[in-house]
Design a protein around this motif. Structure first.
Motif, PDB file in Angstrom:
ATOM      1  N   THR A 225      51.676  21.112  92.925  1.00 27.85           N
ATOM      2  CA  THR A 225      52.666  22.195  92.856  1.00 27.85           C
ATOM      3  C   THR A 225      52.012  23.553  93.047  1.00 27.85           C
ATOM      4  O   THR A 225      52.523  24.414  93.780  1.00 27.85           O
ATOM      5  CB  THR A 225      53.404  22.142  91.499  1.00 27.85           C
ATOM      6  N   GLU A 226      50.883  23.744  92.418  1.00 25.75           N
ATOM      7  CA  GLU A 226      50.139  25.008  92.537  1.00 25.75           C
ATOM      8  C   GLU A 226      49.742  25.277  93.990  1.00 25.75           C
ATOM      9  O   GLU A 226      49.908  26.391  94.506  1.00 25.75           O
ATOM     10  CB  GLU A 226      48.899  24.937  91.639  1.00 25.75           C
ATOM     11  N   TRP A 231      50.569  27.551  99.613  1.00 24.04           N
ATOM     12  CA  TRP A 231      50.833  27.277 101.040  1.00 24.04           C
ATOM     13  C   TRP A 231      52.040  28.064 101.526  1.00 24.04           C
ATOM     14  O   TRP A 231      52.018  28.660 102.601  1.00 24.04           O
ATOM     15  CB  TRP A 231      51.026  25.785 101.222  1.00 24.04           C
ATOM     16  N   TYR A 232      53.118  28.078 100.728  1.00 27.44           N
ATOM     17  CA  TYR A 232      54.321  28.842 101.089  1.00 27.44           C
ATOM     18  C   TYR A 232      53.984  30.327 101.280  1.00 27.44           C
ATOM     19  O   TYR A 232      54.489  30.984 102.199  1.00 27.44           O
ATOM     20  CB  TYR A 232      55.386  28.717 100.000  1.00 27.44           C
ATOM     21  N   LYS A 236      54.562  32.671 107.602  1.00 26.00           N
ATOM     22  CA  LYS A 236      55.265  33.854 108.091  1.00 26.00           C
ATOM     23  C   LYS A 236      56.759  33.676 107.843  1.00 26.00           C
ATOM     24  O   LYS A 236      57.274  32.562 107.786  1.00 26.00           O
ATOM     25  CB  LYS A 236      54.994  34.048 109.582  1.00 26.00           C
ATOM     26  N   LYS A 237      57.459  34.804 107.725  1.00 30.85           N
ATOM     27  CA  LYS A 237      58.873  34.746 107.377  1.00 30.85           C
ATOM     28  C   LYS A 237      59.730  34.104 108.470  1.00 30.85           C
ATOM     29  O   LYS A 237      60.815  33.617 108.194  1.00 30.85           O
ATOM     30  CB  LYS A 237      59.396  36.153 107.069  1.00 30.85           C
ATOM     31  N   LYS A 245      61.086  27.999 100.507  1.00 27.00           N
ATOM     32  CA  LYS A 245      59.966  28.214  99.592  1.00 27.00           C
ATOM     33  C   LYS A 245      60.349  28.048  98.116  1.00 27.00           C
ATOM     34  O   LYS A 245      59.475  27.881  97.252  1.00 27.00           O
ATOM     35  CB  LYS A 245      59.355  29.598  99.807  1.00 27.00           C
ATOM     36  N   HIS A 246      61.659  28.096  97.812  1.00 26.63           N
ATOM     37  CA  HIS A 246      62.077  27.889  96.422  1.00 26.63           C
ATOM     38  C   HIS A 246      61.945  26.415  96.011  1.00 26.63           C
ATOM     39  O   HIS A 246      61.961  26.104  94.815  1.00 26.63           O
ATOM     40  CB  HIS A 246      63.513  28.376  96.202  1.00 26.63           C
ATOM     41  N   TYR A 247      61.804  25.522  96.987  1.00 28.70           N
ATOM     42  CA  TYR A 247      61.482  24.125  96.673  1.00 28.70           C
ATOM     43  C   TYR A 247      59.969  24.035  96.500  1.00 28.70           C
ATOM     44  O   TYR A 247      59.236  23.619  97.400  1.00 28.70           O
ATOM     45  CB  TYR A 247      61.953  23.197  97.795  1.00 28.70           C
TER      46      TYR A 247
END
Length: 574
Positions: A225-226, A231-232, A236-237, A245-247
């Motif tokens: 998880t860390e 990684w997220y 790039k956006k 990224k909230h997952y």
């Protein structure tokens, strides 16, 4: 409902009924991959090609997408439909010109589109959907035309597709066009509780990264998880994975995000829930629990779908797994720069052969959302073959369901052979891209295949006789369709040397033609006699028998419940 009037409308309203049935001839030299995959490319006028395909696919197509001429005045498309009307005859083989130069070009566009859409509608299943791309030149005429043919009550909505800005525009940069969507029966979609969902982009990249982390760190989900969060943060956006990224948490069931577990609006239940480690009551959400009954909450906990804090002092959260929410509704506004699609096509063909191709990824999303595995998709203005490419790509991405099929029709011989066929042949088998630095990139093939067909001679000659080279199968498909309105292939598979071609609505249909009963003599197997009748498959209900002649008396025919129809005179021609 308001109706649309234009010059020539009366001449084309029933024009689709006048188009003769032509045969299809397959050319293996231009086919590619698995020719039995169920995909077709047909070269020829799309009005004639649609009529040729109708006995095989009427009522069988789930999704139709067309990208017709936009009538911009720059396309130089030719109006050449053979309509028996003085007004239309003046237009035959005339290049449709610019506004001001050709004051009737909008009438010509409507005359060209009306019979084609009428035929296209006949291909749709009862739960089928129709999409058409268009821009401002004909969008108002187009939507009124579709309202007239499909009915205003079957209008689903419109997509606005924003592409690239045009800085050379004189007044304003029109960077968008439209995709209108209609259902064959919107009411049926509602009855079936139909929902359109396409897979979210960027998920495979997330799954692959987590798989890599699991391989390295095993069951250390805290570490995984860390590293996933880290990684997220490096994406790039504009990376499709970044929007998910909230997952950012992982357990043995997969990737999830900790969502709110409280009652919307407040006032929810406040029963006690014990922390799994401390065994003390956990902190309750201020709005109460989302689940009205404690038993439901306990079930969710037993299924490991509730995320607890390190102790009872943190409000738990609900696990929303990424693999359970992979589908997303289609957005009505599409942001996709068309230049990327043009560059991809150029790299496949290795030269500029086609302007402004549609984006295969965008069409793939629409097709994915509105069809299921095994469905057939039709495009009668195939152009560069984007629709076919999108289906092949979708089948590859969903390899366990790799059986969506396409029917493509392209008018221009040069385009069909040099662009449509070449593009799809290459993406099926794989191809090479030479980069600007000289490096060669190998693109893996998507698999699949198609048959390439051209329009052959009509079923009937100028005297109304069946052509000598027409096969039993050709005539059987035609007769069954004109009698029943449904295609033979979808209803019945004829046994070898059997004259029974199908059963529909308590009637059996037979065809005595081309020596099918094993006797090609003049008065033999093509003539209904007592001997031939005894050889026909038994059917107790009504029997409709086509043949070159009949030797049975009217009383015998009535007694046997037979309606005899003589070839070729009683075969419907449209």
């Amino acid at each position: 409902m308001p109706t649309l009037k234009w010059i020539g409308k009366e001449a084309v309203e029933n024009h689709h009924l006048e188009i003769p049935y032509k045969l299809l001839k397959c050319e293996s030299s231009l086919s590619a991959g698995d020719e039995e995959a169920g995909n077709l490319i047909v070269q020829g006028d799309n009005l004639e090609a649609l009529k040729a395909l109708l006995p095989y696919y009427a009522g069988q197509v789930k999704c139709i997408y067309v990208d017709p001429p936009y009538n911009t005045g720059e396309e130089k498309w030719i109006y050449n439909d053979n309509v028996n009307s003085p007004v239309i005859k003046e237009w035959i083989n005339k290049v449709v010109g610019k506004e001001g130069e050709d004051l009737s070009r909008h009438d010509k566009w409507l005359c060209m589109m009306y019979p084609r859409i009428q035929l296209l509608r006949q291909f749709l299943r009862k739960d089928g959907v129709f999409f058409i791309s268009i821009d401002d030149n004909e969008q108002s005429n187009c939507i009124q035309l579709l309202n007239e043919i499909f009915g205003l009550n079957n209008f689903i909505g419109s997509f606005v597709w924003e592409g690239a800005l045009k800085n050379d525009s004189k007044f304003m940069s029109v960077s968008h066009d439209y995709i209108f969507c209609y259902a064959k029966s919107k009411n049926l979609l509602k009855i079936n509780k139909t929902e359109w969902r396409s897979a979210k982009e960027g998920l495979d990249k997330i799954y692959n990264h987590v798989k890599k982390l699991k391989k390295e760190y095993g069951d250390d989900y805290k570490k995984i998880t860390e590293l996933l969060k880290e990684w997220y943060s490096q994406l790039k956006k504009n990376d499709p994975s970044w929007q998910h990224k909230h997952y950012n948490k992982v357990d043995k069931k997969g990737v999830y995000f900790p969502s709110d577990i409280s009652w919307p609006g407040g006032g929810g239940p406040d029963y006690e829930i014990l922390h799994p480690v401390s065994k003390k009551p956990v902190k309750k959400p201020s709005r109460g629990w989302v689940f009205p009954h404690k038993d439901t909450m306990l079930t969710m906990i037993s299924e490991n779908k509730v995320d607890f804090g390190v102790d009872e002092n943190r409000v738990p959260t609900l696990k929303r797994y990424l693999h359970e929410t992979e589908g997303q509704v289609l957005a009505s506004v599409i942001y996709k720069d068309r230049r990327a699609a043009m560059q991809r096509l150029r790299s496949i063909l290795e030269e500029d052969l086609f302007e402004n191709p549609k984006d295969e990824d965008t069409l793939m999303k629409i097709i994915e959302a509105t069809t299921l595995p095994g469905d057939t998709i039709l495009d009668s203005f195939a152009g560069s073959g984007t629709t076919g490419h999108s289906i092949l790509k979708l089948n590859k991405l969903n390899s366990e369901y790799s059986n969506r099929k396409f029917l493509l029709i392209e008018l221009e011989d040069k385009i069909s052979k040099k662009v449509t066929v070449q593009r799809l042949s290459k993406v099926i088998g794989g191809y090479k891209i030479v980069k600007t630095n000289g490096e060669i990139e190998i693109i893996e093939g998507l698999g699949g295949g198609f048959k390439y067909c051209v329009l052959d001679k009509p079923l009937f000659d100028e005297f109304g006789n069946i052509r000598f080279d027409v096969t039993f199968s050709d005539l059987a498909h035609h007769i069954f369709f004109t009698e029943t309105g449904v295609p033979l292939a979808a209803k019945f598979k004829r046994k070898e040397k059997s004259a029974q071609i199908g059963i529909y609505k308590e009637a059996a249909f037979y065809l005595l033609f081309n020596g099918i009963m094993g006797d090609k003599s003049v008065n033999g197997g093509n003539v209904l006699t007592t001997k031939i009748l005894e050889k026909l498959p038994v059917y107790k209900g009504k029997k409709i028998i086509y043949g070159e002649g009949c030797r049975l008396s009217p009383s015998r025919l009535k007694r046997e419940n037979i309606i005899f129809k003589q070839l070729p005179y009683e075969v419907k021609v449209s």
